[in-house]
Scaffold this active site. Structure first.
Site, PDB file in Angstrom:
ATOM      1  N   ASP A  47       0.828  -1.203   0.000  1.00  0.00           N
ATOM      2  CA  ASP A  47       0.000   0.000   0.000  1.00  0.00           C
ATOM      3  C   ASP A  47       0.865   1.256   0.000  1.00  0.00           C
ATOM      4  O   ASP A  47       1.639   1.478   0.935  1.00  0.00           O
ATOM      5  CB  ASP A  47      -0.886  -0.041   1.251  1.00  0.00           C
ATOM      6  CG  ASP A  47      -2.057   0.904   1.187  1.00  0.00           C
ATOM      7  OD1 ASP A  47      -2.170   1.658   0.211  1.00  0.00           O
ATOM      8  OD2 ASP A  47      -2.869   0.884   2.120  1.00  0.00           O
ATOM      9  N   ARG A  89      -7.718  -1.554  -6.248  1.00  0.00           N
ATOM     10  CA  ARG A  89      -8.180  -2.818  -5.663  1.00  0.00           C
ATOM     11  C   ARG A  89      -9.408  -3.338  -6.396  1.00  0.00           C
ATOM     12  O   ARG A  89      -9.563  -4.549  -6.598  1.00  0.00           O
ATOM     13  CB  ARG A  89      -8.455  -2.616  -4.168  1.00  0.00           C
ATOM     14  CG  ARG A  89      -7.187  -2.397  -3.377  1.00  0.00           C
ATOM     15  CD  ARG A  89      -7.398  -1.712  -2.028  1.00  0.00           C
ATOM     16  NE  ARG A  89      -6.173  -1.057  -1.639  1.00  0.00           N
ATOM     17  CZ  ARG A  89      -5.150  -1.665  -1.030  1.00  0.00           C
ATOM     18  NH1 ARG A  89      -5.253  -2.938  -0.706  1.00  0.00           N
ATOM     19  NH2 ARG A  89      -4.047  -1.006  -0.735  1.00  0.00           N
ATOM     20  N   ASP A 344      -0.246  -0.728  -4.934  1.00  0.00           N
ATOM     21  CA  ASP A 344      -1.542  -0.223  -5.408  1.00  0.00           C
ATOM     22  C   ASP A 344      -1.467   1.120  -6.109  1.00  0.00           C
ATOM     23  O   ASP A 344      -2.375   1.491  -6.860  1.00  0.00           O
ATOM     24  CB  ASP A 344      -2.550  -0.170  -4.261  1.00  0.00           C
ATOM     25  CG  ASP A 344      -2.163   0.811  -3.159  1.00  0.00           C
ATOM     26  OD1 ASP A 344      -0.996   1.246  -3.114  1.00  0.00           O
ATOM     27  OD2 ASP A 344      -3.034   1.132  -2.323  1.00  0.00           O
TER      28      ASP A 344
END
Length: 555
Positions: A47, A89, A344
């Protein structure tokens, strides 16, 4: 021989062996044989980690376990996310553009169900029923499906939670961020379908716990005679800056050299690795950031400590991936498990302060789960050699390190840096080809499922290359882009600007060619608009479509 043929042949071979040995091959036995033959899938997402933070992409942070995956697998130098956590996501798990899933902007937050719901199908803030997740597809194909970590795809209403989207077990945080030491309140830990709980345990650290629970799930799976899908979505190194003291000590004083020197060192390693062309310009230091030598000694020490904490968070992720790898090897699952690793979005410059946001006293405060960050100067370094950050559609926002490791398939080209241009939308079709699972046409509620937008990367796993998709598109939070071949048009919709870059000659996006190539700009602009009109992405011009989320008068 393609992977599908190899898998089919392997299953038939095992059935023939059982027949010759005099085994009775009941339907259940046949299912078990084929299930054992199907590969396990492990999808690891970190992340807010920058493109250059891990060793195999030029970083100085020791990441031996991740680097080993690269050395025995393949690295992509041209792989893309969607610039931010929620839409990435959504796209990752579905193989669609995020707007098709309902998460073109952000997702619901603990503040309320209408947060980021722009009252349009592409911007509703949670996964819709016109998409299906990898977990839903593989569960229907006989897989056990597990998830630990950050969900961030719907918060209010259990119908939006992981178990309702195909996962058998879940342990993690539904929200976008939490305390690493003490997840609490409405950013606490959710276990399966239970309400959130506050964790108040000594030595608790989410990165460790997410891995430990994932391994526990896999241990339970060992007796099930089923293949598994594990989605391990670490919250690190997203803010808040929180790491274990013994890990921070490893990086004490390491970053006193400053961001300018760090960027040059990372760039040199990237060129040597073949990730970056030596003829490209290093993107400029962010204009909001001073040269390192202009900071006072006190400022340097404070901000170097923030980077040390950040590095410790990345180091912990690597340490935990090592634990997972050891488990797979010890339990005979290693050779038949495909592992994918990626981030991400690009590095996070929030809250856009040179020396980091929030007081130093909040670093490592277990009761704080907000945006205490490492600062825009280090975010600039994390994305070396690219410029800009998370949210924006420049390479610094959308480029991700992507590693694929699968001993059963990636052999002849292991350790290579491949040139295929890939996106997170390619993961679903890749998993489908690896497993032989079928992609549905309708959801459980009867809604039509959109056709996949990516392509399988199995040819690249096997041969090291494949044809790229003709066009790739992005849109998020007033930024957008379209890529065709080596050309990329980047939009800033607030400023109403367009910039054109030749990525083969200038992937660091330092030379805008839009004035020199007006016909190409017009072509790419038309293609972007066609895509926007057909994918629930609303045009940039105010008023062209009802409920246009860019129209401030209609919010």
């Amino acid at each position: 021989m393609t992977y599908k043929k190899i898998t089919r042949f392997g299953g038939l071979f095992m059935l023939c062996v059982m027949f010759l040995m005099g085994c009775k091959t009941s339907t259940k036995n046949e299912e078990n044989v084929m299930a054992v033959n199907k590969p396990n899938i492990v999808l690891i997402m970190v992340d807010d980690m920058g493109w250059s933070d891990i060793g195999s992409y030029g970083g100085e942070i020791p990441t031996p376990n991740i680097d080993a995956l690269a050395e025995n697998g393949i690295r992509f130098k041209d792989f893309y996310n969607t610039a931010r956590c929620c839409p990435t996501r959504a796209s990752l798990l579905t193989g669609l553009y995020p707007h098709q899933t309902g998460i073109g902007q952000m997702t619901q937050t603990p503040k309320g169900p209408e947060t980021f719901n722009w009252k349009t199908s592409g911007y509703q803030g949670y996964l819709n029923q016109n998409c299906v997740t990898i977990a839903e597809v593989l569960k229907a194909d006989g897989y056990n499906t597990y998830m630990t970590g950050k969900w961030h795809l719907g918060y209010h209403g259990k119908e939006k939670w992981p178990l309702q989207r195909g996962f058998d077990r879940y342990y993690g945080t539904l929200a976008g961020a939490s305390s690493f030491f003490k997840p609490h309140g409405n950013r606490g830990i959710t276990i399966d379908n239970e309400e959130m709980v506050t964790i108040d345990e000594p030595h608790y650290y989410t990165t460790d716990k997410y891995t430990d629970v994932a391994i526990d799930y896999l241990k339970q799976n060992d007796s099930a005679e089923k293949p598994f899908f594990l989605y391990l979505a670490y919250n690190a190194p997203h803010w808040p800056l929180q790491a274990k003291e013994e890990h921070i000590a490893l990086f004490k004083d390491k970053y006193l050299k400053g961001w300018d020197e760090l960027r040059q060192e990372r760039l040199a390693r990237q060129v040597e690795m073949g990730l970056i062309d030596s003829t490209w310009n290093l993107s400029p230091r962010d204009h909001r950031v001073r040269p390192w030598e202009k900071l006072s000694t006190e400022e340097q020490e404070k901000v170097a400590y923030r980077m040390a904490v950040y590095a410790a968070m990345v180091y912990s992720v690597d340490e935990n991936i090592g634990k997972l790898v050891s488990h797979l090897k010890e339990n005979g699952k290693w050779e038949n498990t495909a592992i994918f690793f990626l981030s991400d979005n690009g590095a996070c410059a929030e809250m856009y302060h040179e020396l980091g946001s929030k007081p130093d006293s909040l670093i490592n405060d277990p009761n704080f789960g907000g945006a205490v960050s490492y600062g825009i100067g280090w975010a600039n370094a994390s994305n070396t050699p690219f410029f800009e950050y998370k949210v924006k559609s420049y390479e610094g926002g959308i480029a991700t390190p992507f590693i694929a490791h699968f001993p059963k398939l990636i052999e002849e080209n292991k350790g290579e840096v491949v040139n295929t241009v890939g996106t997170i939308r390619d993961i679903m079709p890749t998993v489908l080809e690896l497993t032989g699972a079928s992609y549905p046409k309708t959801s459980h509620g009867g809604e039509t499922i959109y056709d996949l937008e990516g392509q399988s990367l199995v040819p690249t796993f096997e041969e090291g290359q494949q044809a790229n998709q003709e066009y790739l598109f992005w849109e998020h939070n007033y930024f957008g882009a379209v890529r065709k071949g080596d050309w990329k048009l980047v939009y800033d919709f607030k400023e109403d600007t367009k910039e054109l870059f030749n990525l083969k000659e200038d992937r660091t996006e330092t030379n805008d060619l839009s004035l020199e190539q007006p016909d190409l700009v017009a072509e790419l602009d038309t293609k972007w608009q066609e895509w926007a009109n057909s994918h629930q992405v609303y045009p940039k011009k105010t008023g062209e479509v009802d409920n246009n989320p860019y129209d401030e008068t209609k919010k």
